[in-house]
Write an enzyme that holds these catalytic residues in place. Structure first.
Site, PDB file in Angstrom:
ATOM      1  N   ALA A  68      34.203 -10.536 -22.005  1.00  0.00           N
ATOM      2  CA  ALA A  68      33.175  -9.895 -22.268  1.00  0.00           C
ATOM      3  C   ALA A  68      32.974  -9.958 -23.789  1.00  0.00           C
ATOM      4  O   ALA A  68      33.598 -10.071 -24.445  1.00  0.00           O
ATOM      5  CB  ALA A  68      33.337  -8.397 -21.750  1.00  0.00           C
ATOM      6  N   GLY A 113      37.096 -11.043 -19.098  1.00  0.00           N
ATOM      7  CA  GLY A 113      35.601 -11.122 -18.212  1.00  0.00           C
ATOM      8  C   GLY A 113      35.461 -12.525 -17.793  1.00  0.00           C
ATOM      9  O   GLY A 113      35.097 -12.998 -16.607  1.00  0.00           O
ATOM     10  N   GLU A 136      43.243  -7.900 -22.076  1.00  0.00           N
ATOM     11  CA  GLU A 136      42.495  -6.522 -22.498  1.00  0.00           C
ATOM     12  C   GLU A 136      43.328  -5.764 -23.110  1.00  0.00           C
ATOM     13  O   GLU A 136      43.139  -5.163 -24.158  1.00  0.00           O
ATOM     14  CB  GLU A 136      41.971  -6.250 -21.286  1.00  0.00           C
ATOM     15  CG  GLU A 136      40.555  -6.847 -20.813  1.00  0.00           C
ATOM     16  CD  GLU A 136      40.856  -7.951 -19.877  1.00  0.00           C
ATOM     17  OE1 GLU A 136      41.891  -8.565 -19.924  1.00  0.00           O
ATOM     18  OE2 GLU A 136      39.902  -8.111 -19.168  1.00  0.00           O
TER      19      GLU A 136
HETATM   20  N1  CO8 Z   1      33.493 -11.744 -27.542  1.00  0.00           N
HETATM   21  C1  CO8 Z   1      32.745 -12.266 -28.839  1.00  0.00           C
HETATM   22  N2  CO8 Z   1      33.058 -13.139 -29.498  1.00  0.00           N
HETATM   23  C2  CO8 Z   1      33.983 -14.038 -29.161  1.00  0.00           C
HETATM   24  C3  CO8 Z   1      34.816 -13.625 -28.042  1.00  0.00           C
HETATM   25  C4  CO8 Z   1      34.521 -12.540 -27.372  1.00  0.00           C
HETATM   26  N3  CO8 Z   1      35.301 -12.442 -26.150  1.00  0.00           N
HETATM   27  N4  CO8 Z   1      35.921 -14.702 -28.033  1.00  0.00           N
HETATM   28  C5  CO8 Z   1      35.513 -15.404 -29.083  1.00  0.00           C
HETATM   29  N5  CO8 Z   1      34.607 -15.011 -29.955  1.00  0.00           N
HETATM   30  C6  CO8 Z   1      33.851 -15.775 -31.094  1.00  0.00           C
HETATM   31  C7  CO8 Z   1      34.886 -15.210 -32.440  1.00  0.00           C
HETATM   32  O1  CO8 Z   1      34.578 -14.079 -32.833  1.00  0.00           O
HETATM   33  C8  CO8 Z   1      34.032 -16.652 -32.926  1.00  0.00           C
HETATM   34  O2  CO8 Z   1      33.139 -16.010 -33.827  1.00  0.00           O
HETATM   35  P1  CO8 Z   1      32.842 -16.567 -35.197  1.00  0.00           P
HETATM   36  O3  CO8 Z   1      32.657 -18.074 -35.289  1.00  0.00           O
HETATM   37  O4  CO8 Z   1      31.230 -15.895 -35.302  1.00  0.00           O
HETATM   38  O5  CO8 Z   1      33.838 -15.711 -35.947  1.00  0.00           O
HETATM   39  C9  CO8 Z   1      34.058 -17.831 -32.263  1.00  0.00           C
HETATM   40  O6  CO8 Z   1      33.867 -17.097 -30.851  1.00  0.00           O
HETATM   41  C10 CO8 Z   1      35.284 -18.629 -31.980  1.00  0.00           C
HETATM   42  O7  CO8 Z   1      36.272 -17.803 -31.782  1.00  0.00           O
HETATM   43  P2  CO8 Z   1      37.708 -17.987 -32.468  1.00  0.00           P
HETATM   44  O8  CO8 Z   1      37.324 -18.373 -34.057  1.00  0.00           O
HETATM   45  O9  CO8 Z   1      38.452 -16.802 -32.608  1.00  0.00           O
HETATM   46  O10 CO8 Z   1      38.247 -19.017 -31.574  1.00  0.00           O
HETATM   47  P3  CO8 Z   1      39.756 -19.630 -31.928  1.00  0.00           P
HETATM   48  O11 CO8 Z   1      40.078 -21.025 -31.394  1.00  0.00           O
HETATM   49  O12 CO8 Z   1      40.733 -19.054 -33.042  1.00  0.00           O
HETATM   50  O13 CO8 Z   1      40.482 -18.385 -30.964  1.00  0.00           O
HETATM   51  C11 CO8 Z   1      40.314 -17.142 -28.522  1.00  0.00           C
HETATM   52  C12 CO8 Z   1      40.153 -18.551 -29.540  1.00  0.00           C
HETATM   53  C13 CO8 Z   1      41.946 -17.114 -28.413  1.00  0.00           C
HETATM   54  C14 CO8 Z   1      39.792 -17.361 -27.347  1.00  0.00           C
HETATM   55  C15 CO8 Z   1      39.925 -15.965 -29.406  1.00  0.00           C
HETATM   56  O14 CO8 Z   1      38.442 -16.158 -29.717  1.00  0.00           O
HETATM   57  C16 CO8 Z   1      40.172 -14.729 -28.673  1.00  0.00           C
HETATM   58  O15 CO8 Z   1      41.131 -14.038 -28.694  1.00  0.00           O
HETATM   59  N6  CO8 Z   1      39.127 -14.250 -28.247  1.00  0.00           N
HETATM   60  C17 CO8 Z   1      38.937 -13.131 -27.433  1.00  0.00           C
HETATM   61  C18 CO8 Z   1      39.476 -12.908 -26.124  1.00  0.00           C
HETATM   62  C19 CO8 Z   1      39.473 -11.840 -25.560  1.00  0.00           C
HETATM   63  O16 CO8 Z   1      40.181 -10.661 -25.896  1.00  0.00           O
HETATM   64  N7  CO8 Z   1      38.531 -11.762 -24.218  1.00  0.00           N
HETATM   65  C20 CO8 Z   1      38.817 -10.239 -23.472  1.00  0.00           C
HETATM   66  C21 CO8 Z   1      37.634  -9.642 -23.923  1.00  0.00           C
HETATM   67  S1  CO8 Z   1      37.609  -7.868 -23.078  1.00  0.00           S
HETATM   68  C22 CO8 Z   1      37.104  -8.371 -21.655  1.00  0.00           C
HETATM   69  O17 CO8 Z   1      36.704  -9.361 -21.289  1.00  0.00           O
HETATM   70  C23 CO8 Z   1      36.855  -6.928 -20.728  1.00  0.00           C
HETATM   71  C24 CO8 Z   1      36.021  -7.255 -19.509  1.00  0.00           C
HETATM   72  C25 CO8 Z   1      35.547  -5.897 -18.929  1.00  0.00           C
HETATM   73  C26 CO8 Z   1      34.474  -5.135 -19.633  1.00  0.00           C
HETATM   74  C27 CO8 Z   1      34.036  -3.877 -19.164  1.00  0.00           C
HETATM   75  C28 CO8 Z   1      32.719  -3.595 -19.551  1.00  0.00           C
HETATM   76  C29 CO8 Z   1      32.532  -3.281 -20.988  1.00  0.00           C
END
Ligand code: CO8
Length: 258
Positions: A68, A113, A136
């Site tokens: 998400a 998500g 999460e």
């Molecule tokens: N949301 C928003 N932006 C994101 C997300 C995300 N989930 N994942 C990555 N991005 C963005 C980063 O902020 C970054 O943006 P910017 O270049 O502007 O800084 C860009 O994508 C590239 O990401 P990274 O620089 O972090 O890339 P890396 O290769 O260093 O890392 C990862 C990749 C490991 C995937 C890392 O980006 C990460 O940990 N992302 C988050 C993953 C995460 O925690 N996902 C779960 C989210 S919570 C969820 O899904 C709950 C669902 C239920 C919701 C219920 C209703 C609200």
């Protein structure tokens, strides 16, 4: 509806490739992606009976969907978060309940998500680049789009518990060994593999295929057995089964879509 976050492409006239198209945010699921998924699975497919199957994938080579969109979280009240979770659950349910097969082609991250979206599809094809996980708890949250339930059904309670509590990421090969993914393929081959499976399914009786989807999706128990028996009976006297049975007896290939 003008789509801005999902790219639609028709493959070989009958297969819809839906590409979540926010590569700079690793295809994170924001409001716009949800609105468009809702439209595709509630309206678009109903208007396009020529589509026999759907593939969902992510743009770029880094992610299927990294979860998400976390940037939308900070201003949410508890009620708003619950409502968004429920809305996402309902939209994912419409994917799971689709009467035509839906396959997730997973290259790169399928996290949170994103893993939940892949699990709502009927099958998942993982490449050597795929990484699955439910991170999460790293954010102090739990999954909100059905992850606690579908992961348990796919990999069993013990492994689901481990993946949810540790937030460990697993690769495509491990996901396939656990039953989370159906096939493990080379990088860049997930769409082609998905298309091959959809083409194989398209040769089968379409009502029988949708009947299997509906019965498999019905929670285990007596109600599911009753539904299976009722659908089996309905199928037995259908034109579709007449064609299937005649084709077998006449030693020819069935043509269900004449
Ligand atoms: N949301 C928003 N932006 C994101 C997300 C995300 N989930 N994942 C990555 N991005 C963005 C980063 O902020 C970054 O943006 P910017 O270049 O502007 O800084 C860009 O994508 C590239 O990401 P990274 O620089 O972090 O890339 P890396 O290769 O260093 O890392 C990862 C990749 C490991 C995937 C890392 O980006 C990460 O940990 N992302 C988050 C993953 C995460 O925690 N996902 C779960 C989210 S919570 C969820 O899904 C709950 C669902 C239920 C919701 C219920 C209703 C609200």
């Amino acid at each position: 509806m003008d789509l801005t976050s999902i790219k639609l492409q028709l493959l070989e006239e009958h297969y819809l490739l839906c590409t979540i198209n926010r590569p700079k945010a690793l295809n994170a699921l924001n409001k716009s992606v949800f609105n468009e998924l809702e439209y595709i699975f509630s309206t678009y497919l109903a208007q396009h009976p020529e589509i026999y199957g759907v593939i969902i994938t992510g743009a770029g080579d880094k992610a299927f969907v990294a979860g998400a969109d976390i940037t939308e979280f900070s201003t949410l009240s508890s009620d708003q978060a619950s409502a968004l979770s429920r809305r996402g659950q309902i939209i994912f349910q419409s994917i799971e309940d689709s009467s035509i097969p839906v396959i997730a082609a997973v290259e790169g991250f399928a996290l949170g998500g994103g893993c939940e979206l892949a699990m709502a599809c009927h099958m998942r094809i993982a490449s050597t680049q795929a990484k699955f996980g439910q991170p999460e708890v790293n954010l102090g949250l739990i999954p909100g789009y059905g992850g606690t339930q579908r992961l348990k059904l796919l990999v069993g309670k013990a492994k689901a518990m481990e993946l949810l509590l540790t937030a460990d990421m697993i690769d495509g090969e491990t996901a396939t060994a656990l039953g989370l993914a159906n096939h493990f393929v080379q990088a860049g081959e997930t769409v082609e593999t998905s298309l091959g499976i959809l083409k194989k399914i398209a040769k089968k009786g379409p009502n029988a295929v949708s009947g299997c989807i509906e019965c498999v999706n019905t929670p285990y128990g007596n109600e599911a057995y009753l539904k299976e028996a009722a659908m089996f009976g309905k199928g037995m006297v259908s034109d579709e089964s007449k064609e299937g049975v005649s084709a077998f007896l006449e030693k020819r290939k069935a043509n269900f879509r004449a």
